[in-house]
Structures are given as structure tokens and as C-alpha cells.
Design a protein around this motif. Structure first.
Motif, PDB file in Angstrom:
ATOM      1  N   VAL A 310      36.328 -64.639 -12.243  1.00 10.14           N
ATOM      2  CA  VAL A 310      35.436 -65.033 -11.153  1.00 10.14           C
ATOM      3  C   VAL A 310      35.727 -66.482 -10.796  1.00 10.14           C
ATOM      4  O   VAL A 310      35.715 -67.366 -11.666  1.00 10.14           O
ATOM      5  CB  VAL A 310      33.951 -64.874 -11.540  1.00 10.14           C
ATOM      6  CG1 VAL A 310      33.050 -65.424 -10.432  1.00 10.14           C
ATOM      7  CG2 VAL A 310      33.621 -63.407 -11.817  1.00 10.14           C
ATOM      8  N   MET A 311      35.970 -66.725  -9.495  1.00 10.80           N
ATOM      9  CA  MET A 311      36.222 -68.081  -8.998  1.00 10.80           C
ATOM     10  C   MET A 311      35.150 -68.428  -7.968  1.00 10.80           C
ATOM     11  O   MET A 311      35.017 -67.751  -6.946  1.00 10.80           O
ATOM     12  CB  MET A 311      37.612 -68.195  -8.387  1.00 10.80           C
ATOM     13  CG  MET A 311      38.731 -67.884  -9.364  1.00 10.80           C
ATOM     14  SD  MET A 311      40.370 -68.361  -8.768  1.00 10.80           S
ATOM     15  CE  MET A 311      40.297 -70.139  -8.949  1.00 10.80           C
ATOM     16  N   LEU A 312      34.370 -69.470  -8.254  1.00 12.78           N
ATOM     17  CA  LEU A 312      33.337 -69.924  -7.338  1.00 12.78           C
ATOM     18  C   LEU A 312      33.914 -70.965  -6.385  1.00 12.78           C
ATOM     19  O   LEU A 312      34.373 -72.027  -6.802  1.00 12.78           O
ATOM     20  CB  LEU A 312      32.156 -70.512  -8.100  1.00 12.78           C
ATOM     21  CG  LEU A 312      31.385 -69.527  -8.995  1.00 12.78           C
ATOM     22  CD1 LEU A 312      30.185 -70.232  -9.645  1.00 12.78           C
ATOM     23  CD2 LEU A 312      30.921 -68.305  -8.224  1.00 12.78           C
ATOM     24  N   CYS A 313      33.886 -70.631  -5.093  1.00 11.64           N
ATOM     25  CA  CYS A 313      34.399 -71.501  -4.030  1.00 11.64           C
ATOM     26  C   CYS A 313      33.407 -71.509  -2.874  1.00 11.64           C
ATOM     27  O   CYS A 313      33.790 -71.562  -1.711  1.00 11.64           O
ATOM     28  CB  CYS A 313      35.751 -70.988  -3.535  1.00 11.64           C
ATOM     29  SG  CYS A 313      37.012 -70.767  -4.798  1.00 11.64           S
ATOM     30  N   ALA A 314      32.132 -71.451  -3.207  1.00  8.82           N
ATOM     31  CA  ALA A 314      31.094 -71.247  -2.203  1.00  8.82           C
ATOM     32  C   ALA A 314      30.645 -72.519  -1.515  1.00  8.82           C
ATOM     33  O   ALA A 314      29.807 -72.460  -0.619  1.00  8.82           O
ATOM     34  CB  ALA A 314      29.886 -70.567  -2.856  1.00  8.82           C
ATOM     35  N   SER A 315      31.162 -73.647  -1.908  1.00 10.53           N
ATOM     36  CA  SER A 315      30.822 -75.016  -1.497  1.00 10.53           C
ATOM     37  C   SER A 315      30.060 -75.665  -2.632  1.00 10.53           C
ATOM     38  O   SER A 315      29.449 -74.991  -3.465  1.00 10.53           O
ATOM     39  CB  SER A 315      30.026 -75.107  -0.188  1.00 10.53           C
ATOM     40  OG  SER A 315      28.653 -74.874  -0.389  1.00 10.53           O
ATOM     41  N   THR A 316      30.088 -76.979  -2.666  1.00 12.01           N
ATOM     42  CA  THR A 316      29.550 -77.745  -3.791  1.00 12.01           C
ATOM     43  C   THR A 316      28.170 -77.269  -4.232  1.00 12.01           C
ATOM     44  O   THR A 316      27.969 -76.868  -5.375  1.00 12.01           O
ATOM     45  CB  THR A 316      29.474 -79.233  -3.414  1.00 12.01           C
ATOM     46  OG1 THR A 316      30.808 -79.738  -3.218  1.00 12.01           O
ATOM     47  CG2 THR A 316      28.793 -80.048  -4.504  1.00 12.01           C
ATOM     48  N   LEU A 317      27.205 -77.320  -3.352  1.00 12.03           N
ATOM     49  CA  LEU A 317      25.837 -77.032  -3.745  1.00 12.03           C
ATOM     50  C   LEU A 317      25.575 -75.545  -3.882  1.00 12.03           C
ATOM     51  O   LEU A 317      24.769 -75.120  -4.724  1.00 12.03           O
ATOM     52  CB  LEU A 317      24.866 -77.663  -2.747  1.00 12.03           C
ATOM     53  CG  LEU A 317      24.983 -79.185  -2.599  1.00 12.03           C
ATOM     54  CD1 LEU A 317      23.923 -79.711  -1.655  1.00 12.03           C
ATOM     55  CD2 LEU A 317      24.871 -79.868  -3.952  1.00 12.03           C
ATOM     56  N   ALA A 318      26.247 -74.723  -3.093  1.00 13.38           N
ATOM     57  CA  ALA A 318      26.047 -73.281  -3.195  1.00 13.38           C
ATOM     58  C   ALA A 318      26.612 -72.737  -4.503  1.00 13.38           C
ATOM     59  O   ALA A 318      25.991 -71.876  -5.140  1.00 13.38           O
ATOM     60  CB  ALA A 318      26.699 -72.575  -2.004  1.00 13.38           C
ATOM     61  N   SER A 319      27.775 -73.214  -4.937  1.00 18.49           N
ATOM     62  CA  SER A 319      28.339 -72.757  -6.209  1.00 18.49           C
ATOM     63  C   SER A 319      27.442 -73.148  -7.372  1.00 18.49           C
ATOM     64  O   SER A 319      27.205 -72.355  -8.298  1.00 18.49           O
ATOM     65  CB  SER A 319      29.741 -73.337  -6.413  1.00 18.49           C
ATOM     66  OG  SER A 319      30.677 -72.715  -5.551  1.00 18.49           O
ATOM     67  N   THR A 320      26.928 -74.367  -7.342  1.00 22.11           N
ATOM     68  CA  THR A 320      26.044 -74.817  -8.406  1.00 22.11           C
ATOM     69  C   THR A 320      24.735 -74.030  -8.406  1.00 22.11           C
ATOM     70  O   THR A 320      24.201 -73.687  -9.467  1.00 22.11           O
ATOM     71  CB  THR A 320      25.784 -76.324  -8.275  1.00 22.11           C
ATOM     72  OG1 THR A 320      27.020 -77.012  -8.473  1.00 22.11           O
ATOM     73  CG2 THR A 320      24.775 -76.809  -9.304  1.00 22.11           C
ATOM     74  N   ALA A 321      24.218 -73.706  -7.225  1.00 16.91           N
ATOM     75  CA  ALA A 321      23.002 -72.896  -7.151  1.00 16.91           C
ATOM     76  C   ALA A 321      23.216 -71.525  -7.792  1.00 16.91           C
ATOM     77  O   ALA A 321      22.327 -71.001  -8.475  1.00 16.91           O
ATOM     78  CB  ALA A 321      22.562 -72.747  -5.696  1.00 16.91           C
ATOM     79  N   ILE A 322      24.379 -70.938  -7.566  1.00 15.66           N
ATOM     80  CA  ILE A 322      24.696 -69.643  -8.178  1.00 15.66           C
ATOM     81  C   ILE A 322      24.708 -69.761  -9.700  1.00 15.66           C
ATOM     82  O   ILE A 322      24.142 -68.920 -10.411  1.00 15.66           O
ATOM     83  CB  ILE A 322      26.044 -69.116  -7.655  1.00 15.66           C
ATOM     84  CG1 ILE A 322      25.925 -68.737  -6.175  1.00 15.66           C
ATOM     85  CG2 ILE A 322      26.526 -67.923  -8.482  1.00 15.66           C
ATOM     86  CD1 ILE A 322      27.257 -68.451  -5.496  1.00 15.66           C
ATOM     87  N   LEU A 323      25.338 -70.804 -10.215  1.00 13.88           N
ATOM     88  CA  LEU A 323      25.381 -70.995 -11.668  1.00 13.88           C
ATOM     89  C   LEU A 323      23.985 -71.223 -12.235  1.00 13.88           C
ATOM     90  O   LEU A 323      23.634 -70.683 -13.296  1.00 13.88           O
ATOM     91  CB  LEU A 323      26.291 -72.178 -12.012  1.00 13.88           C
ATOM     92  CG  LEU A 323      27.788 -71.968 -11.771  1.00 13.88           C
ATOM     93  CD1 LEU A 323      28.549 -73.268 -12.024  1.00 13.88           C
ATOM     94  CD2 LEU A 323      28.343 -70.857 -12.658  1.00 13.88           C
ATOM     95  N   LEU A 324      23.179 -72.030 -11.558  1.00 11.49           N
ATOM     96  CA  LEU A 324      21.815 -72.288 -12.033  1.00 11.49           C
ATOM     97  C   LEU A 324      20.984 -71.005 -12.054  1.00 11.49           C
ATOM     98  O   LEU A 324      20.091 -70.836 -12.891  1.00 11.49           O
ATOM     99  CB  LEU A 324      21.140 -73.334 -11.151  1.00 11.49           C
ATOM    100  CG  LEU A 324      21.650 -74.771 -11.278  1.00 11.49           C
ATOM    101  CD1 LEU A 324      21.075 -75.638 -10.172  1.00 11.49           C
ATOM    102  CD2 LEU A 324      21.310 -75.361 -12.646  1.00 11.49           C
TER     103      LEU A 324
END
Length: 579
Positions: A310-324
Motif C-alpha cells: 500500500v502506497m499513500l499518495c493522497a496529499s500531505t494531510l489526507a494521507s496522515t488523516a488516513i493513517l490516524l
């Protein structure tokens, strides 16, 4: 090639080799690199599909052909685009590429606004980005270690240099080789040209301020298309100043014009649009990510997609929101967050400070057409001598132009004399404005709101960021230095400007970085030097969230290089059986 719709899926029993979350600048590069290296890949995008050359509804449309003459209806803008309307590129031609703030809110503390500019559609913000493309240098990668702000980068310029070359050749970067250690040269197409005033000022500036230098801004527009670019279906920049509307010529780099066609050509890519990633699926028995959970943006139905990587490339804040939002008994505070730094060290660039003024003379000089870039002075502060008031540094960008007919809208008059006045160009003006590095600080952070949710039932992202004393002093110096340079160059009526935080809050530079930073120590960072999660080996984050600091240059070229490098590494690790 088959139409884009033939590659779009919804539900599928297929297990992919890789899932790429996001389709913007980094998502496009991940899809290209993974598929070209043999991986069956699924690109997951929360927004709608946009097809190259078809979905650019504002392209080639003059203002007088638009329902509101190019301006977004004031009531609609106030109600639905209160944040997005702050972006320089937002108007009636481009409105379709910006998020609806009413439907996709986020929260900030009282008195600390943050402007999160978003574009959720296939291609993301690659469709309307500013295209300035600069390499970073060891000055930037070593800064955290040397001055103690932030964690040491686990890579140096030498690690990224070949990947810069790799992405530059494909994307197409117009620029000049200058031999500046602070701003390494790359694989360039010919630069765009200075106008007469800029050329005269460049000679005067370079002679006075050496080793600092005024150069033409490096941009991802094809000033001359190579055979490789023509093969991509792209042609030379038409200099229309309509880049943010989408470009059917493919003259600037975007996912649609460049990386997506390359990935589709392999036959190994599938795309799930209107698919909002809720979280990453994690298996504690194997300590691996196994896929993603998504919510259908239109039907609210939920589904899952599965893959080996899985590679998160959703944009800075969107990728972090997914992880959180990806919590479990193993990671109760967010996936891959054993360090506790996930969400912290948010940065954006410092800007909205500079100077401009009137240029005397050059009445017989003009310029033809438009140009997608301008004059640029690379960083000079804290390169050799240390500034007594602040650390890190900034660049200055701007240029010269003659006042045109548009200025007549603010001038009185009518009839024959008024028409004659409109036909005659006005005086030249010249300006310089800064873009500087915001220090990475733990307290600048994002988190999930404890009670508020969006229309899909997901927690709102809460953004808490502000500028520190170092940031304020750097912006003051931007304005002072720009004014001093203009006065030396002979510019008249110099006006020094510096916007307040209320006028230009953090985020509006649209260069947010950090919150899932890379580092050498798993105890103080989320990712290693290959953008791989320390805690979960088959999870990668390659967008701006991975950045350990923000430097002073526009970051997108570095995002591309990091993504290409991480993708190649992920494939090698898979083939070796380690992930």
C-alpha cells in the motif's frame, strides 16, 4: 488507447500487487513506476474521473463566454468555497477542480486559521499546480542536523540526484544550468526568456550581489518538446496563461498528460474513482497492510481492496488523516505510529512578503505573448554568512511587466481619448516576493476531531498550526531585502508589502509538508529513507507528509523523485520476498 472509462472499476475480487491511494503528482508517479516494473496496480481516488482533453471545461473559454464572466457567483463562493476561493487559481474556469468546503470541512482552533487548498478528482492538484520545479541540495537535507530544528534527514542529495534526473527527463523541466551549489542543475529543456527590463536588471543584480544570481524560474512546461514528450502525446507550451484550467496540449506536466498514460499503456493499472479511503487494513499476525477500506462517495456503500503493498499518495494531510483513522489494538493512535510523531511537525512555506515599484524608461520595449514562469533569485540568506535574527532562508521571485488595458477598469474616462489611452501600454513595473522555510515544530500538528464528522461519517481533520518568531523575522527580511534590491536596481516608488496572518494564513502557500516524517530513528519518525513505514514494512508514504523539513524551494519535484525512488525500492523488496 482505450477510453479512460474502460480502466475504472468499483467492486472486484482481484487482489493487486499494489494499491496507490491518490492520483495527483505523487500518485501518478507511483502508478507509472509500479506498473512499468511489472506490478498489477490499483489507483484509488476519492474524486471523480477527469479525462485528458475532455474534462477541462474551462479551457479555451474567454471570460465573456462564461455565465459569470469568469468570476464565481459571490453567494456560491461564500457558501461553498470560502477557503478555496483564497487560491490565486480559483475562478469560474477552474472551480470544478477545487473542493467544496461546505461538503468537505475541517476544523481549526479559534484564532489560528489554516487554509487547506484541495482538489479531489483524478489528477488531483497536478491539474492546477504552479509548476515551479527545483532540486533541493545538501544545504537543505543537512539543515536539521546542523541547526537542531527537526530530525536528521535519512537521505542526502546524492541519494536523490539520479531520481531527480529520472523524473525531469519524463516530466520536462524548462530551465538554465547555472552551476549553483544551493540550487543544483538538472536535465533541462531550454529556459523561457527574460523581457528587456528583466534582462537589464539581471545584469545589474548579478554584478552587485554575486554569488547570488537572478535566473529564469524552472518550470514543468515544455518550452521545447523532445521526441520522448511527443511520444507521450504532448507538445510545446502555447503560453496561454491558462494552465490551471487543464491543458489538452499536455504542455505542462500533470498526471493526465504524462504519468497516467504511461501507466495505462502497460495494461496493469485499474482505477477506482469516487472511492474515499476510510483506513488502511492491517493484519497484526503478519504485521502487514493488506489493503484499504473505502466509502463510495456517491452511494455511501463500503468496500475493500486488497494488495501486497500500500502506497499513500493522497496529499500531505489526507494521507496522515488516513493513517490516524487506521487504528487497531497494535496501533491505537494511528497506523505505524509507535513513535507518536504521526500528525506532528507540519510546515508550509512562508510568503506574501516582498516589494514592487515603477520602472522608468524602456518605453520602446515590450514583450510578446505570455510566459508560465518568471524571474527567480535562489536562496542567499544563511548560505555563507549567518543572519543574526533567523535561521534557514528564502528565495525571491517576480518579474517585470507593462501595465496593460486591464488597468483602465480603475481609471476614469470615456470616448475617443479613453480608447486611445487603452491602446497604449502603461508604465513598466517590477516586483520581487519571497518564499521561505518554515521551521518544523512538534506543536504544529493535525489530529482527528473527537466529535465532528463529515458527510461520510469520518472524523474531521483538526489542523493546529501557527508561525514562530523565526518565521516572522524571516518574512520581515524578505520584504526589507526585496525593497533594498529594487531601490538599488533603480525602481521608483518602491512599496514594501507584508501580509498579516489573517490575510495569508498558513496553508495558503499550498506547500504543506510533514506530519508523517522520515528519519533515521524509528522512535522519532514514521518512515525510513525509502519512504517505508518503520513499523509496517509494506506500507509507504511518498507525498509531502514524508518530508522532515520544508526547505525554501517548491517541493513538487522532490515529491516526484522520492516517489519514483520508493516505488523502485518497493518492487525490489517484493521480488526479494522481504515484503
Amino acid at each position: 488507447m482505450e477510453p479512460l472509462s474502460s480502466f475504472i472499476i468499483k467492486t472486484t475480487p482481484e487482489r493487486f500487487d499494489a494499491i496507490v491511494v491518490g492520483s495527483g503528482i505523487t500518485g501518478g508517479w507511483a502508478a507509472k513506476e509500479l506498473t512499468e516494473r511489472g506490478l498489477k496496480t490499483l489507483m484509488v481516488e476519492r474524486g471523480r474521473p477527469v479525462e485528458h482533453g475532455v474534462g477541462y471545461v474551462g479551457e479555451n473559454r474567454d471570460p465573456w463566454t462564461m455565465p459569470n464572466r469568469g468570476k464565481v457567483d459571490a453567494h456560491v463562493a461564500d457558501e461553498q468555497y470560502a477557503i478555496q476561493r483564497q487560491c490565486y487559481a480559483f475562478d469560474e474556469h477552474t472551480q470544478q477542480f477545487f473542493n467544496n468546503d461546505r461538503d468537505m470541512p475541517y476544523s481549526t482552533p479559534d484564532g489560528r486559521p489554516f487554509s487547506w487548498i484541495r482538489g479531489n478528482q483524478l489528477g488531483g492538484k497536478s491539474l492546477m499546480w504552479a509548476r515551479q520545479s527545483y532540486r533541493w541540495s545538501d544545504l537543505d537535507f543537512e539543515a536539521n542536523l546542523k541547526d537542531g530544528h527537526g530530525t536528521d534527514w535519512p537521505i542526502r542529495y546524492a541519494d536523490l540526484a539520479p531520481w531527480y534526473s529520472h523524473v525531469e527527463r519524463h516530466a520536462g523541466i524548462s530551465g538554465s544550468k547555472e552551476g549553483l551549489a544551493v540550487l543544483p542543475d538538472g536535465e533541462f529543456l531550454p529556459p523561457f526568456e527574460f523581457n528587456a527590463v528583466e534582462q537589464a536588471f539581471k545584469q545589474k543584480f548579478d554584478a552587485r550581489y554575486a554569488p547570488a544570481r537572478m535566473i529564469m524560474g524552472r518550470t514543468a512546461n515544455l518550452n521545447r518538446a523532445t521526441a520522448a514528450h511527443l511520444e507521450q502525446g504532448r507538445v510545446q507550451c502555447q503560453a496561454r496563461s491558462q494552465c490551471a484550467r487543464g491543458c489538452s496540449f499536455g504542455a505542462y506536466f500533470s498526471t493526465q498528460s504524462s504519468t497516467l498514460p504511461a501507466a495505462l499503456k502497460t495494461g496493469r493499472l485499474r482505477i477506482a474513482t469516487n472511492s474515499i479511503v476510510h483506513s488502511v487494513i492491517y493484519d497484526p499476525k503478519t504485521n502487514r497492510a493488506t489493503g484499504v477500506r473505502v466509502i463510495d462517495a456517491e452511494t455511501m456503500e463500503t468496500r475493500e481492496y486488497h494488495a501486497r503493498v500500500v502506497m499513500l499518495c493522497a496529499s500531505t494531510l489526507a494521507s496522515t488523516a488516513i493513517l490516524l483513522n487506521s487504528t487497531s489494538s497494535t496501533f491505537p493512535n494511528g497506523l505505524a505510529n509507535s513513535s507518536g510523531v504521526l500528525g506532528h511537525y507540519l510546515t508550509d512555506h512562508l510568503w506574501a512578503a516582498g516589494a514592487d515599484g515603477r520602472v522608468e524608461g524602456f518605453e520602446n520595449e515590450y514583450y510578446q505573448g505570455r510566459r508560465p514562469t518568471g524571474a527567480y533569485i535562489p536562496r542567499f540568506r544563511n548560505v555563507v554568512d549567518k543572519h543574526p535574527l533567523f535561521t534557514r532562508g528564502y528565495a525571491l521571485a517576480g518579474g517585470a511587466a507593462r501595465e496593460g488595458w486591464q488597468a483602465a477598469a480603475a481609471k476614469p474616462g470615456f470616448g475617443k481619448e479613453y480608447k486611445a489611452m487603452i491602446r497604449k501600454p502603461g508604465p513598466w513595473r517590477f516586483g520581487l516576493h519571497g518564499q521561505g522555510e518554515m521551521l518544523p515544530r512538534f506543536e504544529n500538528a493535525v489530529s482527528l476531531h473527537p466529535t465532528r464528522k463529515d458527510k461520510w461519517g469520518m472524523p474531521l481533520l483538526h489542523i493546529d498550526a501557527s508561525h514562530c518568531d523565526n518565521d516572522h523575522k524571516m518574512r520581515e527580511d524578505m520584504a526589507d531585502t526585496a525593497a533594498n534590491i529594487l531601490e538599488y536596481l533603480g525602481v521608483k516608488d518602491v512599496r514594501r508589502t507584508i501580509a498579516t496572518a489573517e490575510e495569508y494564513p498558513p496553508g495558503l502557500a499550498i506547500h504543506e509538508m510533514g506530519t508523517a516524517r522520515m528519519g533515521r530513528d524509528a522512535k522519532t519518525s514514521v518512515l525510513n529513507g525509502f519512504n517505508q513505514a518503520h513499523d509496517v514494512p509494506n506500507l509507504f508514504v511518498t507525498d509531502g507528509a514524508s518530508m522532515a523539513s520544508g526547505a525554501w524551494q517548491n517541493p513538487s519535484l522532490t515529491f516526484m523523485a522520492l516517489t519514483a525512488r520508493a516505488s523502485a525500492y518497493a518492487v525490489d523488496e517484493m521480488k526479494a520476498g522481504r515484503i
